[in-house]
Motif scaffolding. Structure first.
Motif, PDB file in Angstrom:
ATOM      1  N   ILE A   1       0.844  -1.202   0.000  1.00  0.00           N
ATOM      2  CA  ILE A   1       0.000   0.000   0.000  1.00  0.00           C
ATOM      3  C   ILE A   1       0.878   1.250   0.000  1.00  0.00           C
ATOM      4  O   ILE A   1       2.000   1.231   0.492  1.00  0.00           O
TER       5      ILE A   1
ATOM      6  N   ILE B   1      -8.119  -1.695   6.276  1.00  0.00           N
ATOM      7  CA  ILE B   1      -7.880  -2.042   4.880  1.00  0.00           C
ATOM      8  C   ILE B   1      -7.968  -3.560   4.717  1.00  0.00           C
ATOM      9  O   ILE B   1      -8.534  -4.071   3.752  1.00  0.00           O
TER      10      ILE B   1
ATOM     11  N   ILE C   1      -1.138  -7.142   4.674  1.00  0.00           N
ATOM     12  CA  ILE C   1      -1.162  -5.723   4.327  1.00  0.00           C
ATOM     13  C   ILE C   1       0.235  -5.173   4.597  1.00  0.00           C
ATOM     14  O   ILE C   1       0.692  -5.147   5.735  1.00  0.00           O
TER      15      ILE C   1
ATOM     16  N   TYR D   1      -1.217  -4.514  -5.176  1.00  0.00           N
ATOM     17  CA  TYR D   1      -0.971  -3.138  -4.727  1.00  0.00           C
ATOM     18  C   TYR D   1      -2.263  -2.341  -4.669  1.00  0.00           C
ATOM     19  O   TYR D   1      -3.140  -2.493  -5.519  1.00  0.00           O
ATOM     20  N   TRP D   2      -2.355  -1.474  -3.649  1.00  0.00           N
ATOM     21  CA  TRP D   2      -3.437  -0.480  -3.587  1.00  0.00           C
ATOM     22  C   TRP D   2      -2.777   0.852  -3.247  1.00  0.00           C
ATOM     23  O   TRP D   2      -2.206   1.011  -2.169  1.00  0.00           O
TER      24      TRP D   2
END
Ligand SMILES: *[C@@H]1O[C@H](CO)[C@@H](O)[C@H](O)[C@H]1NC(C)=O
Ligand SMILES: *[C@@H]1O[C@H](CO)[C@@H](O)[C@H](O)[C@H]1NC(C)=O
Ligand SMILES: *[C@@H]1O[C@H](CO)[C@@H](O)[C@H](O)[C@H]1NC(C)=O
Ligand SMILES: *[C@@H]1O[C@H](CO)[C@@H](O)[C@H](O)[C@H]1NC(C)=O
Ligand SMILES: *[C@@H]1O[C@H](CO)[C@@H](O)[C@H](O)[C@H]1NC(C)=O
Length: 604
Positions: free
Chosen positions: A135, A155, A165, A259-260
């Motif tokens: 992230i 998230i 994460i 991916y974010w």
């Protein structure tokens, strides 16, 4: 002395595995292996004893200044020995931390290194384990390890328990070293910021000369502190960070990236997918800024929808009624008129709040900045703006004194309290200006530029117009600058773009332009105002994101998601009608707007 102005640009460095440099770590063994950690006790002198200041914590400043901190600085990053492979150690109750040594310059793999800080919230569903999702919180200059602290669990609730994460601090940022700091301490930085002009930037008075002179000074100082042949400023470019993300994924046994990225993180996602189209596993970009505008160092496509967000302040206030909005009136137009009346009144006669601690002077710039900051996270902050304007209108000093820390983010001195990794940085310029074309300041051209920005948004334009000056006065050029296409005819998996209907700094039109450049990518529109989709909870968006992450499925073209909470108004649907699962998911999403990333707003 001009060696920083190196014009050498490598247009394209094809992906080469670092295996020749770094031992390849097999995922299965690395995950199960007992990690051996060497704790290096650093001399206190190197890291402590500095005076630190930071801005008040409840202010949610949309600058690169970290605004909310979920953890006390209980984990000593400096005590973690950096290694060329990822060696996890336990940290922050149940999480994993590591420092990864990577070459400053991928073209000189045996040369100087940078230690990248990683912080991971491990997946809890090991049966359906799907690997790490990286992230990035935006900025540029935002810390990914801090985003895990503030919003990692939430998230995770959205993407599901089968993903780790993983937040990383990009080069020069947070706990990554060396740090892109041009000041000796955070307090020194704050003192510098306090010298800022109290006027709004206006191309027709002397304010531009002052703003420019400040950027010149800062640029020169940074050149001395973090420039030079092997200075970190030359090695922080977005292609370098994209390459780092690939290295991190692959060291963890995942050939492709998951991916974010938010805000500037959408730029990072665009660069990654353009440079490594065959390494796209899942890439979500949220709050999308047009990579072409960014690379031109223009910063002038951002404000297309800012005024729509500002307008929504008046309409939601009206819709919510007098109980929920202090500035309620019989029509949105009347509320707007009252807002502008107060704005003009403080311009003519600044309002003092003598009983606030510290005392505060409300100027037009102060009030305008408060509103612009609020457009990033309307759910949390529209109410505060309404309260402020109402208190100013009614001259209620008791109310104003209570609101003061939310009107002017206070500068507090907390001597020797702040660990280096919690401090702020000057990463914006080496990243954004370095990635961008070189620009040369020209008074007339700038006046025209300013005029256009103000035409997009009369209130936000003067605040936003500083980014251009920053880059015009920035001289350090990156060793590796990506000048290839920012798009891809084919990616190994299609990208998912998500965008609010009205984002104050990343308009839907930018997301649409970017979608056209990445073949097969999907675009999900969320019917919300604010910066990135996190700014408003939406079960619908959460489910699409989860389906994409879990199964790779894109929402159908034209999908629009409603939201579950509106500014001033509150909950949209009756939570009693929701399943237990949905209630929990919604709970996890609420308040995420407090974690809304920051974006290129260093001018405040
Ligand atoms: C800039 O200053 C001029 C002259 O004082 C004024 O007319 C104009 O409204 C100002 N522009 C903005 C955006 O405030
Ligand atoms: C002023 O604001 C305070 C705090 O919000 C409130 O308690 C008080 O009633 C207000 N006074 C007036 C005269 O409205
Ligand atoms: C795109 O790439 C994938 C694999 O990376 C391949 O299977 C597919 O055929 C390609 N599509 C086009 C249109 O080239
Ligand atoms: C993923 O696909 C499976 C099988 O079609 C389905 O049961 C599951 O609900 C999907 N997951 C999401 C989050 O949509
Ligand atoms: C995160 O989610 C938890 C519940 O899962 C909730 O209690 C908390 O308020 C959320 N925090 C944020 C910042 O959204």
């Amino acid at each position: 002395m001009d060696m920083n102005r190196d014009k050498i640009e490598r247009p394209y460095v094809p992906y080469e595995p670092l295996a020749t440099v770094l031992p390849v770590v097999k995922p299965a063994t690395s995950r199960s292996r007992k990690v051996k950690i060497l704790l290096v006790l650093l001399t206190a002198a190197a890291t402590f004893g500095l005076n630190h200041c930071w801005r008040g914590l409840d202010t949610d400043l949309p600058s690169s200044t970290p605004s909310t901190r979920a953890d006390p600085p209980e984990f000593d990053w400096n005590a973690l020995e950096p290694a060329k492979t990822i060696r996890w150690t336990s940290c922050y109750s149940g999480q994993k931390c590591a420092r990864l040594l990577l070459p400053l310059d991928y073209g000189t793999p045996d040369g100087p290194t940078t230690a990248i800080a990683l912080r991971m919230l491990p997946a809890t569903d090991k049966v359906n384990y799907k690997g790490p999702m990286l992230i990035n919180p935006g900025g540029p200059g935002g810390s990914g390890t801090d985003l895990v602290a503030r919003a990692g669990k939430n998230i995770s609730a959205i993407v599901g328990p089968s993903f780790d994460i993983l937040g990383f601090d990009p080069r020069g940022i947070g706990a990554s070293t060396p740090s892109a700091s041009c000041f000796e301490s955070d307090s020194q930085r704050q003192l510098w910021e306090l010298q800022e002009d109290h006027r709004l930037l206006n191309a027709s008075d002397g304010s531009v000369d002052i703003a420019r002179a400040r950027q010149t000074l800062l640029g020169q100082r940074c050149e001395q502190k973090i420039g030079g042949e092997w200075g970190i400023a030359r090695f922080m470019s977005t292609p370098d960070v994209a390459r780092d993300m690939l290295e991190i994924s692959q060291q963890l046994g995942h050939e492709k990236l998951q991916y974010w990225g938010f805000s500037y993180g959408s730029i990072l996602g665009q660069y990654f997918s353009a440079i490594y189209p065959d390494k796209v596993g899942r890439v979500i970009i949220d709050g999308v800024y047009d990579g072409h505008n960014y690379r031109g160092a223009l910063w002038n496509s951002n404000l297309a929808d800012t005024d729509a967000v500002i307008d929504s302040f008046f309409t939601f206030c009206h819709q919510a009624g007098p109980e929920k909005c202090a500035l309620y009136d019989s029509t949105p137009a009347k509320i707007r008129a009252r807002f502008f009346a107060v704005l003009h009144a403080v311009e003519a006669q600044p309002v003092s709040i003598p009983n606030a601690e510290p005392p505060v002077l409300v100027t037009r710039k102060v009030l305008q900045s408060q509103l612009f900051r609020a457009t990033y996270k309307p759910l949390a902050q529209f109410v505060v703006v309404a309260d402020t304007v109402y208190a100013l209108e009614s001259g209620n000093q008791t109310a104003l004194a209570a609101l003061a820390p939310k009107i002017v983010p206070p500068t507090e001195c907390k001597c020797a309290d702040l660990e280096p990794w919690l401090a702020s940085n000057e990463a914006f310029s080496p990243i954004a200006c370095g990635d961008g074309d070189e620009i040369v300041y020209d008074r007339e051209a700038y006046a025209k530029y300013y005029e256009n920005l103000v035409a997009s948004s009369q209130l936000a334009g003067p605040l936003w117009a500083n980014s251009y000056l920053k880059c015009a006065e920035w001289r350090v050029r990156p060793k590796w600058r990506w000048t290839g296409p920012l798009g891809a005819k084919n990616t190994s998996h299609p990208l998912l773009l998500v965008s609010p209907r009205y984002d104050p700094v990343c308009p839907l039109s930018d997301a649409q332009a970017v979608q056209d450049r990445y073949a097969g990518s999907g675009l999900l529109i969320q019917e919300s105002v604010g910066h990135c989709t996190l700014a408003a909870p939406s079960l619908c968006t959460a489910k699409h994101i989860r389906a994409y992450m879990e199964n790779g499925t894109l929402p159908k073209a034209g999908t629009v998601c409603g939201v579950d909470e509106l500014p001033f108004v509150g909950a949209v649907q009756d939570v009693r009608a929701l399943s237990v699962e949905d209630t929990e998911l919604l709970e996890a999403m609420k308040g995420l707007s407090a974690a809304v990333p920051t974006f290129g707003f260093g001018g405040l």
